[in-house]
Motif scaffolding. Structure first.
Motif, PDB file in Angstrom:
ATOM      1  N   ASP A 252      -7.457   6.614  -1.222  1.00  0.00           N
ATOM      2  CA  ASP A 252      -6.703   5.503  -0.647  1.00  0.00           C
ATOM      3  C   ASP A 252      -7.717   4.460  -0.195  1.00  0.00           C
TER       4      ASP A 252
ATOM      5  N   GLY B  26       0.827  -1.206   0.000  1.00  0.00           N
ATOM      6  CA  GLY B  26       0.000   0.000   0.000  1.00  0.00           C
ATOM      7  C   GLY B  26       0.861   1.256   0.000  1.00  0.00           C
ATOM      8  N   SER B  27       1.965   1.223   0.732  1.00  0.00           N
ATOM      9  CA  SER B  27       2.862   2.383   0.779  1.00  0.00           C
ATOM     10  C   SER B  27       3.408   2.692  -0.612  1.00  0.00           C
TER      11      SER B  27
ATOM     12  N   LYS C  48      -3.470  -4.431   0.883  1.00  0.00           N
ATOM     13  CA  LYS C  48      -3.999  -5.411   1.837  1.00  0.00           C
ATOM     14  C   LYS C  48      -4.797  -6.538   1.171  1.00  0.00           C
TER      15      LYS C  48
ATOM     16  N   GLN D 259      -7.714   0.410   3.073  1.00  0.00           N
ATOM     17  CA  GLN D 259      -8.588  -0.085   4.147  1.00  0.00           C
ATOM     18  C   GLN D 259     -10.026  -0.285   3.668  1.00  0.00           C
TER      19      GLN D 259
ATOM     20  N   HIS E 182      -1.001   6.751   5.472  1.00  0.00           N
ATOM     21  CA  HIS E 182      -0.974   6.280   4.083  1.00  0.00           C
ATOM     22  C   HIS E 182       0.218   5.387   3.790  1.00  0.00           C
TER      23      HIS E 182
HETATM   24  C1  LIG Z   1      -5.078   3.541   4.585  1.00  0.00           C
HETATM   25  C2  LIG Z   1      -3.742   2.880   4.418  1.00  0.00           C
HETATM   26  N1  LIG Z   1      -2.964   3.232   3.381  1.00  0.00           N
HETATM   27  C3  LIG Z   1      -1.767   2.659   3.181  1.00  0.00           C
HETATM   28  C4  LIG Z   1      -1.278   1.704   4.026  1.00  0.00           C
HETATM   29  C5  LIG Z   1       0.092   1.125   3.818  1.00  0.00           C
HETATM   30  O1  LIG Z   1       0.020  -0.196   3.366  1.00  0.00           O
HETATM   31  P1  LIG Z   1       1.293  -1.167   3.502  1.00  0.00           P
HETATM   32  O2  LIG Z   1       1.487  -1.481   4.941  1.00  0.00           O
HETATM   33  O3  LIG Z   1       0.925  -2.340   2.659  1.00  0.00           O
HETATM   34  O4  LIG Z   1       2.464  -0.431   2.936  1.00  0.00           O
HETATM   35  C6  LIG Z   1      -2.048   1.291   5.113  1.00  0.00           C
HETATM   36  C7  LIG Z   1      -1.559   0.239   6.041  1.00  0.00           C
HETATM   37  O5  LIG Z   1      -2.087  -0.039   7.080  1.00  0.00           O
HETATM   38  C8  LIG Z   1      -3.306   1.909   5.324  1.00  0.00           C
HETATM   39  O6  LIG Z   1      -4.091   1.557   6.356  1.00  0.00           O
END
Ligand SMILES: Cc1ncc(COP(=O)(O)O)c(C=O)c1O
Length: 442
Positions: free
Chosen positions: A254, A125-126, A284, A257, A153
């Protein structure tokens, strides 16, 4: 407000932990890199899982109302088989013409409004948010970013710079402005909530301009989950997006979630607000725990970046991750996941509401589908947060083998966020167990 302290565990202070677990934690503390944490309560060593259930080494079954990553269920047979078959045949990357990759992109994009017709596939997600903002900067020529006050995020350096939830130790960029999440209690009416959100965006844009930053993007979690879960009312987002567009910026939704039907009534959280974002990020649940994430674009914002910068991700979009993600979409179709979330989410919400309605310590139940928040306060009038009571409830539930968590700037919103695999029987078990701990709310 500062971030909650990390949940580091000193094994010597946890006397009822089995020796074996104390030893694992001691060795873990010795060798793992900085910043690793356990989830909310005393660690349990899970050795298997199925559906919304996790099983510990002693064979005890825990109800998982916390992990939305294994959305279609822990160790889902169809996903496991697809991944096993794929790894035994070929696992190549996006530099080779794989039909399965194209078919997956077509299938996933078919779940979006037609305007969002391009897909990239990073791993986390990052990374997805990193790419989204990079493209937004390239397209707009701006640097400014607007997020909510307790947004999260992700954790690359760039994305951490606009993730205020990470707290004071993780500095925000000078190009970042914060707006308050859409808590309807801050406004007298739905109309005024819309005006309030619009006004905040306008003020943030003006302030960015004053400091020499043109707007690149407003990036918002479509359910404002880290801010405390704000899903109702819907409809105010278009006003925010109009402001963003008028300033030449983009709207990034985003959905890490809120996506993949977690909110029940739609596959994507932004749809509930009736907006079509310029860019959507996913993570996720997309691969049921397999490392794959996604970014959907309107072509008019991404094409020039593609021509002039190019994009490649060694592990993103490989045959193996595509196999996992395709299998997840199969399960959505085969098991009517969305319908199940709507029904079970409504039963869960109604049940929790009945159990907590008269509590002097519950100010509100919020949420949609299988993403619910119960706000725990010291006093319903003042709504002063009570994170300690909140934590005690989580611990009590955990002792009864039900896992949930908490969220919000003060850590006082119980977060009930089961996988979309949650069944009617799981709902009943959660409600029965919650009834047993409700004494903490009397
Ligand atoms: C809303 C949101 N965006 C981005 C991320 C980042 O995802 P990742 O941990 O896969 O990098 C998260 C992780 O919890 C999140 O809750």
């Amino acid at each position: 407000m500062t971030a909650r302290p990390p949940k580091r565990i000193d094994p010597s202070g946890v006397s009822d932990l089995p020796d074996r677990l104390q030893e694992i934690i001691r060795r873990r503390n010795t060798v793992l890199g900085p910043g690793y944490q356990f989830s909310e309560t005393i660690p349990v060593e899970f050795v298997s899982g199925f559906g919304a259930h996790l099983v510990d080494r002693e064979g005890n079954d825990y109800l998982d109302a916390f992990n939305n990553v294994q959305g279609v269920g822990h160790s889902h047979r169809h996903v496991a088989d697809a991944v096993s078959r794929q790894i035994a045949s070929i696992n190549t990357d996006t530099r080779y013409p794989q039909e399965a990759l194209v078919v997956y992109a077509e299938r996933l994009l078919a779940t979006f409004p037609a305007e969002l017709s391009k897909l990239s596939l990073p791993c986390t997600g990052s990374e997805a948010n990193d790419l989204a903002v990079r493209v937004a900067r390239f397209h707009t020529g701006g640097e400014g970013i607007i997020v909510t006050r307790w947004a999260f995020h992700g954790r690359t350096r760039e994305v951490a710079s606009f993730s205020p939830m990470l707290g004071a130790g993780s500095p925000l960029g000078p190009n970042v402005r914060l707006i308050t999440a859409p808590d309807p209690r801050l406004c007298a009416s739905e109309q005024s909530l819309e005006n309030y959100m619009r006004e905040q965006v306008r003020t943030a844009i003006n302030d960015l301009n004053r400091h020499g930053y043109r707007l690149a993007a407003l990036i918002a979690d479509s359910a404002f989950t880290s801010d405390g879960i704000f899903t109702h009312p819907v409809g105010f987002m278009q006003a925010m997006v109009d402001e963003v567009h008028a300033a030449g910026g983009l709207h990034i939704a985003d959905e890490v979630q809120s996506g993949f039907a977690q909110l029940g009534d739609s596959m994507w959280g932004f749809s509930r607000h009736g907006v079509v974002p310029d860019i959507v990020t996913m993570g996720k649940a997309i691969g049921n725990g397999f490392p794959i994430s996604g970014v959907a674009f309107r072509p008019e914002v991404s094409d020039e970046f593609g021509q002039k910068v190019s994009y490649f991700n060694t592990l993103g979009g490989r045959s193996l991750s595509v196999a996992a993600a395709s299998a997840v979409l199969d399960v959505f179709e085969q098991e009517n996941v969305r319908g199940r979330v709507v029904v079970n989410g409504a039963t869960l919400l109604a049940g929790l509401d009945t159990l907590t309605r008269n509590s002097p310590y519950v100010s509100e139940i919020r949420g949609s589908g299988l993403y619910l928040g119960i706000e725990i306060v010291k006093n319903r009038e003042t709504i002063e947060p009570d994170p300690i009571r909140c934590e005690n409830i989580i611990k009590d539930l955990r002792d009864r083998r039900v896992l949930i968590s908490r969220t919000g700037p003060a850590g006082n919103v119980l977060k009930v966020r089961p996988p979309v695999a949650f069944t009617a029987a799981d709902v009943s078990r959660l409600l029965e167990t919650f009834a047993a701990v409700a004494k903490l709310l009397l």
